[in-house]
Design an enzyme around this catalytic site. Structure first.
Site, PDB file in Angstrom:
ATOM      1  N   ASP A 219     -14.909  21.896  -9.728  1.00  0.00           N
ATOM      2  CA  ASP A 219     -14.836  21.272 -11.044  1.00  0.00           C
ATOM      3  C   ASP A 219     -15.225  19.792 -10.951  1.00  0.00           C
ATOM      4  OD1 ASP A 219     -13.829  21.625 -13.843  1.00  0.00           O
ATOM      5  OD2 ASP A 219     -12.416  20.069 -13.239  1.00  0.00           O
ATOM      6  N   GLU A 277     -19.954  21.944 -10.319  1.00  0.00           N
ATOM      7  CA  GLU A 277     -20.210  21.678 -11.742  1.00  0.00           C
ATOM      8  C   GLU A 277     -20.855  20.298 -11.814  1.00  0.00           C
ATOM      9  OE1 GLU A 277     -17.923  21.186 -16.017  1.00  0.00           O
ATOM     10  OE2 GLU A 277     -17.071  20.328 -14.209  1.00  0.00           O
TER      11      GLU A 277
HETATM   12  C1  NOJ Z   1     -14.743  21.062 -16.475  1.00  0.00           C
HETATM   13  C2  NOJ Z   1     -14.120  22.360 -16.880  1.00  0.00           C
HETATM   14  O1  NOJ Z   1     -15.114  23.340 -16.975  1.00  0.00           O
HETATM   15  C3  NOJ Z   1     -13.422  22.092 -18.189  1.00  0.00           C
HETATM   16  O2  NOJ Z   1     -12.986  23.274 -18.794  1.00  0.00           O
HETATM   17  C4  NOJ Z   1     -12.287  21.142 -17.934  1.00  0.00           C
HETATM   18  O3  NOJ Z   1     -11.667  20.807 -19.167  1.00  0.00           O
HETATM   19  C5  NOJ Z   1     -12.777  19.850 -17.279  1.00  0.00           C
HETATM   20  N1  NOJ Z   1     -13.699  20.109 -16.218  1.00  0.00           N
HETATM   21  C6  NOJ Z   1     -11.633  19.050 -16.717  1.00  0.00           C
HETATM   22  O4  NOJ Z   1     -11.109  19.683 -15.584  1.00  0.00           O
END
Ligand code: NOJ
Length: 534
Positions: A219, A277
């Site tokens: 993440d 991500e």
């Molecule tokens: C990216 C995640 O995909 C999202 O759902 C989340 O709110 C944020 N990161 C914070 O962790």
């Protein structure tokens, strides 16, 4: 676990399994509920592994299931080495891994190394400790600006709205320091300049890899490093839930050293994969994340942001390939996830949105590299944009002062069977977000029996992708095509044509392998459709 008869060592030397895998993203709260509390869980997922095997996916990505007070659907982790009881606890995770592996399905899970929950023991200790203490130094605490430190240390906004800083009350009751949270106040950012943070992530990685996990989705992989000066940012371009490449909160150069350190650990588990991500638009900067000693893969979100427009789709494809080419990386594709509108809705909703989503599924699955399918895409689910306000749970709803509804509309639970909500989602007659009654027509049960359903199209497409030699090769060549259309050829021989115009177009020569709509003897591809040819 291996799909071939090779030993793991032999397989690790050949092409890694993840280079052309199809991942299925499970948003666990919304997939299937086993205990009747209206929230999906690992027991529910376990009971549906047969469905996922039938669908034909290679691997799962589970959105966070670790211990969490759920301020952001689990992306606020209180203990990264345990499974939340809401999802069934760690024994259920062990059973899930074993059973998925027995079905030749790999299991990857979300890791959230940028921040913790306020309920993480480190943050509880930091609040109780003094400024400048080792406990505070695991997070990003600063004195405030202005008289009595009453102003936040800089002007950064949180991605979810409001300031990216919250002031604490010190243990003696006086107004105290501020801590940084790029997301909700319940998600304090960790200080990645502190070696404790990597040491702890090292423990977490090994903990799960030793239990059989095949890898991680990381993440906010572009956000863990912060600039030293924490200078103010230009707020004129700031939008909720969006970033641009000049945003000082993300993509700071120090992040690459962090990924190199993570990779050194992952390399001790040769078949494992780390997928970042990475919301970075610039191709060169994006590619830096997948250099051979950093992440194995990074999500490219271009297709997930593209409307149904052939030029825009071609541009997204070309750029996603170009972004990883120079570093020998593997392209990745996704039409949606739990943070963005579902493709059916993005492409226009109603029957036209579904037709376009079917066509784009064939485009996506024709491409070389790795595909991520968000749960419900295979059913053609739309967003539910009229959820009752009292049911909304995304922190964005509160943080925006009820001006942005947030992401719950793409997180509505899956309809499995029967005629009435919650459509077999679980044993209870409720689900954490209400499921529209109209989804009775698109349950898994109905779609399994219908050869023309979106689910049947996905099943057939995944089967062909896994078995036909024409899907080999890492490159594509573009064919000339009429305006508003596109056609490309995989080096292995597969041709994919998309018609995004309102009129039928002639198909390229070749035998039709699969099409998103029936094609008659005239060999014309109807509007809002795609076809595979060999
Ligand atoms: C990216 C995640 O995909 C999202 O759902 C989340 O709110 C944020 N990161 C914070 O962790």
């Amino acid at each position: 676990m291996s799909k071939s008869n090779n030993s793991p060592a032999a397989e690790a030397k050949s092409e890694p399994w993840w280079r052309k895998a199809v991942f299925y993203q499970v948003y666990p709260r919304s997939f299937a509920d086993s205990d009747g509390d209206g929230v999906g869980d690992l027991g529910g997922l376990r009971s549906k592994l047969g469905y996922l095997e039938l669908l034909g996916v290679d691997a799962l990505w589970l959105s966070p299931v670790m211990r969490s007070p759920m301020a952001d659907g689990g992306y606020d982790v209180a203990d990264p080495r345990d499974i939340d009881p809401l999802f069934g606890g760690i024994e259920m995770m062990d059973a899930l891994i074993t059973e998925a592996h027995a079905r030749q399905i790999r299991v990857t899970m979300d890791l959230v190394p940028n921040h913790t929950s306020v309920e993480h023991e480190w943050f509880v200790e930091a609040l109780a400790a003094k400024p400048d203490s080792p406990e505070r130094a695991r997070y990003i605490f600063r004195d405030g600006r202005g008289d009595d430190g009453a102003q936040p240390p800089n002007n950064w906004p949180s991605i979810f709205g409001g300031p990216a800083w919250t002031r604490i009350t010190e243990a003696d009751g006086t107004p105290g320091q501020w801590y940084m949270h790029l997301f909700a106040p319940e998600q304090p950012d960790l200080n990645w300049d502190n070696p404790d943070v990597l040491d702890d992530l090292d423990r977490t990685l090994r903990f799960w890899l030793d239990r059989g996990i095949d890898g991680f989705r990381i993440d906010v992989a572009h956000g863990m490093a912060k600039p030293v000066d924490l200078a103010d940012m230009d707020l004129t371009k700031n939008e909720l839930l969006r970033l641009d490449d000049d945003d000082p909160r993300f993509n700071n150069p120090g992040v690459h050293e962090i990924h190199r350190n993570i990779r050194k650990i992952m390399d001790q588990y040769p078949e494992s994969v780390a997928i970042g991500e990475v919301w970075v638009d610039d191709n060169t900067k994006f590619g830096e994340y997948v250099r051979p000693d950093e992440l194995h893969l990074a999500f490219n979100f271009r297709l997930a942001q593209t409307l149904f427009d052939a030029e825009a789709v071609r541009d997204a494809i070309e750029n996603s390939i170009a972004a990883v080419e120079d570093v020998g990386g593997t392209p990745t594709w996704t039409l949606s996830n739990h943070d963005v509108p579902r493709e059916v809705t993005r492409f226009g909703d109603g029957p036209e949105g579904v037709a376009r989503a079917r066509a784009m599924a064939l485009v996506e699955l024709a491409l070389p590299g790795v595909t991520f399918i968000y749960n419900g895409s295979e059913l053609g689910l739309p967003n539910v944009d009229d959820l009752p306000e009292e049911s909304l749970q995304d922190p964005v709803w509160e943080r925006s002062g009820h001006t942005e509804r947030g992401r719950d509309s793409c997180r509505v639970p899956l309809p499995w069977e029967g005629e009435k909500p919650p459509f077999g989602f679980g044993p209870a007659d409720t689900s954490w977000l209400p499921i529209p009654a109209a989804w009775s027509a698109i349950t898994v049960e109905k779609q399994l029996e219908d050869v023309d359903s979106v689910l049947s199209l996905y099943r057939r497409a995944l089967e062909l992708r896994a078995t036909r030699p024409e899907f080999s090769g890492t490159g594509i060549d573009w064919y000339g095509s009429p305006p508003g259309c596109l056609a490309f050829r995989r080096h292995g021989g597969l041709i994919c044509a998309l018609n995004a115009t309102p009129a039928p177009i002639p198909l390229p020569p070749g035998e039709i392998l699969l099409s998103s709509v029936p094609i008659d003897g005239s060999r014309r591809l109807p509007p809002n459709a795609a076809a595979w040819l060999v």
